[in-house]
Design an enzyme around this catalytic site. Structure first.
Site, PDB file in Angstrom:
ATOM      1  N   ASN A 149      26.798   5.077  91.124  1.00 45.87           N
ATOM      2  CA  ASN A 149      27.984   4.968  91.985  1.00 45.87           C
ATOM      3  C   ASN A 149      29.107   5.939  91.620  1.00 45.87           C
ATOM      4  O   ASN A 149      29.854   6.362  92.487  1.00 45.87           O
ATOM      5  CB  ASN A 149      28.501   3.525  92.015  1.00 45.87           C
ATOM      6  CG  ASN A 149      28.780   2.975  90.640  1.00 45.87           C
ATOM      7  OD1 ASN A 149      28.350   3.535  89.623  1.00 45.87           O
ATOM      8  ND2 ASN A 149      29.503   1.876  90.596  1.00 45.87           N
ATOM      9  N   GLU A 159      35.100   0.696  77.301  1.00 42.57           N
ATOM     10  CA  GLU A 159      35.301   2.118  77.547  1.00 42.57           C
ATOM     11  C   GLU A 159      36.793   2.361  77.725  1.00 42.57           C
ATOM     12  O   GLU A 159      37.576   1.439  77.951  1.00 42.57           O
ATOM     13  CB  GLU A 159      34.519   2.552  78.798  1.00 42.57           C
ATOM     14  CG  GLU A 159      33.023   2.388  78.581  1.00 42.57           C
ATOM     15  CD  GLU A 159      32.142   3.196  79.509  1.00 42.57           C
ATOM     16  OE1 GLU A 159      32.296   3.077  80.732  1.00 42.57           O
ATOM     17  OE2 GLU A 159      31.278   3.949  78.994  1.00 42.57           O
TER      18      GLU A 159
HETATM   19  P1  NAD Z   1      20.182   0.436  87.106  1.00 43.29           P
HETATM   20  O1  NAD Z   1      20.296  -0.591  86.054  1.00 43.29           O
HETATM   21  O2  NAD Z   1      19.077   0.367  88.061  1.00 43.29           O
HETATM   22  O3  NAD Z   1      20.076   1.892  86.437  1.00 43.29           O
HETATM   23  C1  NAD Z   1      21.060   2.362  85.553  1.00 43.29           C
HETATM   24  C2  NAD Z   1      20.484   3.504  84.739  1.00 43.29           C
HETATM   25  O4  NAD Z   1      19.516   2.993  83.811  1.00 43.29           O
HETATM   26  C3  NAD Z   1      19.748   4.573  85.553  1.00 43.29           C
HETATM   27  O5  NAD Z   1      20.068   5.844  85.012  1.00 43.29           O
HETATM   28  C4  NAD Z   1      18.278   4.233  85.322  1.00 43.29           C
HETATM   29  O6  NAD Z   1      17.407   5.336  85.439  1.00 43.29           O
HETATM   30  C5  NAD Z   1      18.310   3.748  83.879  1.00 43.29           C
HETATM   31  N1  NAD Z   1      17.211   2.883  83.484  1.00 43.29           N
HETATM   32  C6  NAD Z   1      16.461   2.058  84.254  1.00 43.29           C
HETATM   33  N2  NAD Z   1      15.545   1.414  83.490  1.00 43.29           N
HETATM   34  C7  NAD Z   1      15.728   1.828  82.213  1.00 43.29           C
HETATM   35  C8  NAD Z   1      15.117   1.517  80.971  1.00 43.29           C
HETATM   36  N3  NAD Z   1      14.124   0.637  80.876  1.00 43.29           N
HETATM   37  N4  NAD Z   1      15.569   2.127  79.856  1.00 43.29           N
HETATM   38  C9  NAD Z   1      16.602   3.012  79.915  1.00 43.29           C
HETATM   39  N5  NAD Z   1      17.219   3.353  81.067  1.00 43.29           N
HETATM   40  C10 NAD Z   1      16.799   2.761  82.207  1.00 43.29           C
HETATM   41  O7  NAD Z   1      21.597   0.445  87.829  1.00 43.29           O
HETATM   42  P2  NAD Z   1      22.026   1.216  89.164  1.00 43.29           P
HETATM   43  O8  NAD Z   1      21.316   0.571  90.297  1.00 43.29           O
HETATM   44  O9  NAD Z   1      21.917   2.676  88.946  1.00 43.29           O
HETATM   45  O10 NAD Z   1      23.580   0.874  89.248  1.00 43.29           O
HETATM   46  C11 NAD Z   1      24.066  -0.306  89.783  1.00 43.29           C
HETATM   47  C12 NAD Z   1      24.394  -1.310  88.690  1.00 43.29           C
HETATM   48  O11 NAD Z   1      25.267  -0.713  87.736  1.00 43.29           O
HETATM   49  C13 NAD Z   1      25.124  -2.514  89.205  1.00 43.29           C
HETATM   50  O12 NAD Z   1      24.624  -3.668  88.596  1.00 43.29           O
HETATM   51  C14 NAD Z   1      26.553  -2.278  88.772  1.00 43.29           C
HETATM   52  O13 NAD Z   1      27.310  -3.431  88.634  1.00 43.29           O
HETATM   53  C15 NAD Z   1      26.357  -1.575  87.488  1.00 43.29           C
HETATM   54  N6  NAD Z   1      27.552  -0.791  87.142  1.00 43.29           N
HETATM   55  C16 NAD Z   1      28.340  -1.220  86.115  1.00 43.29           C
HETATM   56  C17 NAD Z   1      29.497  -0.526  85.800  1.00 43.29           C
HETATM   57  C18 NAD Z   1      30.402  -0.973  84.684  1.00 43.29           C
HETATM   58  O14 NAD Z   1      31.192  -0.175  84.211  1.00 43.29           O
HETATM   59  N7  NAD Z   1      30.337  -2.203  84.232  1.00 43.29           N
HETATM   60  C19 NAD Z   1      29.837   0.619  86.526  1.00 43.29           C
HETATM   61  C20 NAD Z   1      28.998   1.025  87.561  1.00 43.29           C
HETATM   62  C21 NAD Z   1      27.852   0.308  87.864  1.00 43.29           C
END
Ligand code: NAD
Length: 486
Positions: free
Chosen positions: A152, A460
């Site tokens: 995002n 952060e």
């Molecule tokens: P996601 O968990 O699907 O992926 C996040 C990242 O993790 C990607 O780069 C993905 O390739 C990687 N990933 C996936 N499986 C992995 C593994 N087994 N080991 C290591 N890396 C792995 O999340 P998304 O769909 O990209 O983003 C949406 C989510 O992120 C939502 O739940 C949102 O709330 C969260 N988010 C949190 C914040 C925050 O600051 N708290 C900010 C933005 C988004």
């Protein structure tokens, strides 16, 4: 603008490619066009990135902290100079409207770099006098940090992780989300231009397997993830094997509580910003809007009236206020939540579908407002990550606090009231890492950001981030003889 990067990865100061890696197609969410083709990192690329980071980190610790700060500061200046170009790329990468990216992405990244540039030379230890002997501490870097990003906010996430990591003397290998691979590469270029050693900030592309390989490699000292809770569990577990440090910025289902004495127009503005900005794809969104019974009718009528005026369309048009969702899959997921909310008895007050004329292009969805939502409905329990706002009503302060806290998440919370003591009393009782009084979703770099409960560990931004990217060495200095029993 040609979005295709020179190559997929940026390692050891230069772009590099390994065509053997799985293909990653970068799709512009507004049109469905493939705007770039990249490759996921092979083990050889992962190895090269970690080795170069390990070497560059040693070189970086030879820079005086004030010099490190200068490099970060120059990077901040370059981000600002190129704001338009970087914002246009961010819009292509994510589908977010240019109206947003021009002010919220490279700009926020530059703020983080500037802030931690200023802090770099202040990261010091302390001295503990012991009446002769004394102890001093050194605040040292962790080593090689791995950053893993969500889709995002690709520029902001990369900067929020890199700025404190580098200020503390670490190197970073960053893996963007496979959905938004473009922006972090620009940051890697900018660090080199700003004078960082080759290898200090590397970008490798890839799916979850690449993230897992980075997070579990013996050369990795810390993993900082922004992503969903299920991914967080896996990454945390992988890091535990090597007792690595972690920062987990995960999902949320945050409450926004509007009391009967609130300024209603301001509260409506906050509900709009906290649900529809970035087409609802923000982790800290206040998706459970608790509105006091006495003002519900007025609140909902203003919310619907104002939401109807939102300009939905091509995110490259600066007049557009609401762009598409990131992907078709995400739109399907959000539409499914909307159907579930209807089936479980919520009342659709506005939206709920695909905007007229935009069904066949991109991943658009209307800003959606449900009333009559109850605590146990799926739409009130699970993270939707789309423009879906739920109105829940309440009549009593204790009741609303208990219901707001009745979630496994704890990322953020907001309170609207003109009663000063109530505002602070309620915030004190809310289980959330980041709270707002009479506003929502403002995240200046000066303020710590992060969650409690399933929403994460660590913080952060702010001085708090220094704790998560450095470690303390304690040094006992004896000034006299050593006594021994024999
Ligand atoms: P996601 O968990 O699907 O992926 C996040 C990242 O993790 C990607 O780069 C993905 O390739 C990687 N990933 C996936 N499986 C992995 C593994 N087994 N080991 C290591 N890396 C792995 O999340 P998304 O769909 O990209 O983003 C949406 C989510 O992120 C939502 O739940 C949102 O709330 C969260 N988010 C949190 C914040 C925050 O600051 N708290 C900010 C933005 C988004």
């Amino acid at each position: 603008m040609d979005a295709q990067p020179t190559a997929s990865h940026f390692v050891d100061g230069a772009y590099c490619e390994d065509g053997a890696g799985a293909t990653i197609e970068c799709v512009f969410a507004a049109t469905g066009d493939v705007i770039a083709r990249l490759h996921s990192a092979t083990p050889a690329i992962v190895d090269k990135a970690l080795s170069s980071a390990k070497r560059a980190q040693k070189e970086w610790t030879g820079f005086a902290p004030v010099e490190r700060g200068r490099v970060l500061r120059r990077a901040a200046d370059i981000l600002r100079e190129r704001n338009r170009e970087l914002s246009e790329l961010e819009t292509l990468d994510t589908g977010k409207p240019l109206q947003e990216t021009l002010v919220a992405d490279a700009a926020s990244g530059a703020d983080a770099l500037e802030y931690f540039a200023g802090l770099a030379a202040t990261i010091t230890g302390e001295t503990m006098p012991l009446g002769g002997d004394f102890v001093y501490t050194l605040r040292e870097p962790l080593g090689v940090c791995v950053g893993i990003g969500a889709w995002n906010y690709p520029t902001q996430i990369a900067c929020w992780k890199a700025a404190p990591a580098l200020a503390c003397g670490n190197a970073m290998v960053f893996k963007p989300s496979e959905v938004t691979p473009l922006c972090a590469l620009k940051l890697a270029e900018i660090f080199i231009e700003a004078g960082a050693p080759a290898g200090l900030f590397n970008v490798v592309q890839g799916y979850g397997d690449v993230g897992a390989a980075l997070a579990t490699d013996p050369r990795t000292d810390k993993v900082s993830l922004t992503g969903s809770v299920p991914t967080g569990r896996k990454v945390y577990a992988g890091a535990a094997d090597g007792i690595r440090h972690v920062t987990m910025e995960l999902g949320g289902k945050s409450p926004l509580i509007v009391f009967e004495d609130a300024d209603i127009e301001n509260a409506v503005s906050a509900a709009i910003n906290g649900n529809f900005y970035s087409t609802g794809q923000i982790c800290s969104n206040g998706t459970r809007v608790f509105v006091h019974n006495d003002i519900e009718a007025h609140f909902v009528s203003r919310l619907v009236e104002r939401t109807k005026t939102a300009k939905i369309g091509d995110p490259r048009d600066e007049e557009t206020q609401l762009g598409p969702l990131i992907s078709k899959a995400q739109r399907e997921k959000v539409l499914n939540y909307i159907e579930m909310a209807k089936a479980e008895g919520a009342t659709l007050a506005y939206g709920g579908g695909v905007p007229d004329g935009l069904a066949d292009t991109g991943c658009y969805i209307e800003p959606t407002i449900f009333t009559g939502v109850t605590d146990e409905m799926t739409v009130a329990c699970e993270e939707v990550f789309g423009p879906v706002l739920s109105i829940l009503t309440f009549s009593d302060e204790c009741e609303v606090i208990a219901r707001a806290n009745d979630t496994p998440f704890g990322l953020a919370a907001g309170v609207f009231t003109r009663d000063l003591t109530r505002a602070h009393r309620v915030v004190a009782a809310l289980e959330a890492g980041t709270c707002w009084i009479n506003t929502y979703n403002l995240t200046p770099v000066e303020a710590p950001f992060g969650g409690v409960k399933l929403s994460g560990v660590g913080r952060e931004n702010s001085k708090a981030a220094i704790e998560h990217y450095s470690q303390i060495k304690s040094v006992y200095v004896a000034m006299g003889d050593v006594e021994a029993p024999y």
